[in-house]
Write a protein that holds these residues in place. Structure first.
Motif, PDB file in Angstrom:
ATOM      1  N   PHE A   1     -14.084  -6.551 -19.900  1.00 39.13           N
ATOM      2  CA  PHE A   1     -12.747  -7.042 -19.554  1.00 39.13           C
ATOM      3  C   PHE A   1     -12.297  -6.479 -18.213  1.00 39.13           C
ATOM      4  N   THR A   2     -11.621  -7.323 -17.451  1.00 39.83           N
ATOM      5  CA  THR A   2     -11.003  -6.869 -16.209  1.00 39.83           C
ATOM      6  C   THR A   2      -9.657  -6.214 -16.549  1.00 39.83           C
ATOM      7  N   ILE A   3      -9.059  -5.591 -15.564  1.00 40.35           N
ATOM      8  CA  ILE A   3      -7.757  -4.960 -15.787  1.00 40.35           C
ATOM      9  C   ILE A   3      -6.714  -6.015 -16.161  1.00 40.35           C
ATOM     10  N   CYS A   4      -6.831  -7.193 -15.576  1.00 34.46           N
ATOM     11  CA  CYS A   4      -5.913  -8.283 -15.896  1.00 34.46           C
ATOM     12  C   CYS A   4      -6.074  -8.693 -17.367  1.00 34.46           C
ATOM     13  N   ASN A   5      -7.302  -8.756 -17.850  1.00 35.23           N
ATOM     14  CA  ASN A   5      -7.551  -9.096 -19.257  1.00 35.23           C
ATOM     15  C   ASN A   5      -7.003  -8.005 -20.180  1.00 35.23           C
ATOM     16  N   ILE A   6      -7.180  -6.742 -19.786  1.00 35.32           N
ATOM     17  CA  ILE A   6      -6.664  -5.625 -20.579  1.00 35.32           C
ATOM     18  C   ILE A   6      -5.141  -5.714 -20.655  1.00 35.32           C
ATOM     19  N   LYS A   7      -4.521  -6.049 -19.536  1.00 35.32           N
ATOM     20  CA  LYS A   7      -3.062  -6.183 -19.503  1.00 35.32           C
ATOM     21  C   LYS A   7      -2.608  -7.282 -20.454  1.00 35.32           C
ATOM     22  N   ARG A   8      -3.292  -8.409 -20.436  1.00 35.82           N
ATOM     23  CA  ARG A   8      -2.952  -9.527 -21.311  1.00 35.82           C
ATOM     24  C   ARG A   8      -3.115  -9.138 -22.786  1.00 35.82           C
ATOM     25  N   GLU A   9      -4.190  -8.441 -23.079  1.00 34.79           N
ATOM     26  CA  GLU A   9      -4.453  -8.004 -24.451  1.00 34.79           C
ATOM     27  C   GLU A   9      -3.410  -6.967 -24.898  1.00 34.79           C
ATOM     28  N   LEU A  10      -3.011  -6.115 -23.988  1.00 34.61           N
ATOM     29  CA  LEU A  10      -1.989  -5.107 -24.279  1.00 34.61           C
ATOM     30  C   LEU A  10      -0.669  -5.780 -24.646  1.00 34.61           C
ATOM     31  N   ARG A  11      -0.295  -6.830 -23.904  1.00 40.83           N
ATOM     32  CA  ARG A  11       0.937  -7.571 -24.193  1.00 40.83           C
ATOM     33  C   ARG A  11       0.855  -8.258 -25.554  1.00 40.83           C
TER      34      ARG A  11
ATOM     35  N   GLU B   1     -21.207  -8.111 -12.172  1.00 42.25           N
ATOM     36  CA  GLU B   1     -21.734  -9.322 -11.558  1.00 42.25           C
ATOM     37  C   GLU B   1     -23.030  -9.693 -12.267  1.00 42.25           C
ATOM     38  N   ASP B   2     -23.272 -10.971 -12.313  1.00 48.27           N
ATOM     39  CA  ASP B   2     -24.506 -11.439 -12.923  1.00 48.27           C
ATOM     40  C   ASP B   2     -25.657 -11.132 -11.980  1.00 48.27           C
TER      41      ASP B   2
END
Length: 130
Positions: A84-94, A123-124
């Motif tokens: 997860f990116t930091i943005c994904n972590i933020k979304r999951e936190l919310r 990266e792949d």
């Protein structure tokens, strides 16, 4: 620039206020301490407003957005989804803690640093590189 009130030491302020409470002439006490009458009046007035406290405490507890619950959720999200990116972590936190205040990506990055979780962009890689 500091006010005159803050330059007077606490003991002198206490002497003035205590003489006022005892019903004595606090202006005479102020004169003996070489403090102006108006300053003595302000000392008494401020102490009365603060329920007898001569000096108000400075600073205080700062409300922290990052609680132990937020750290635990961030740790759990990273363990469940290490990609997860930091943005994904933020979304999951919310999603998991909707009642907590909004936390910025920079703050989440700081939490990850505190948890000793590296933040690298994945990266792949082609199979030939392995």
């Amino acid at each position: 620039m500091a006010s005159v009130y803050s330059k007077i030491n606490t003991d002198d302020k206490r002497r003035i206020y205590e003489s006022y409470v005892r019903g004595e002439d606090y202006v005479d006490v102020a004169r003996l301490l070489n403090i102006k009458r108006t300053t003595a009046y302000n000392i008494v007035k401020r102490a009365e407003q603060n329920h007898g406290q001569i000096e108000r405490p400075r600073g205080g507890h700062r409300h922290a957005k990052v609680t132990d619950a937020v750290r635990a959720v961030v740790r759990a999200v990273v363990e469940e989804h290490p990609d997860f990116t930091i943005c994904n972590i933020k979304r999951e936190l919310r999603t998991r803690l909707p009642q907590s205040p909004a936390i910025s990506q920079t703050t989440i990055s700081g939490i990850l640093d505190g948890l000793l979780v590296p933040t690298k962009k994945l990266e792949d890689a082609p199979a030939e590189r392995n």
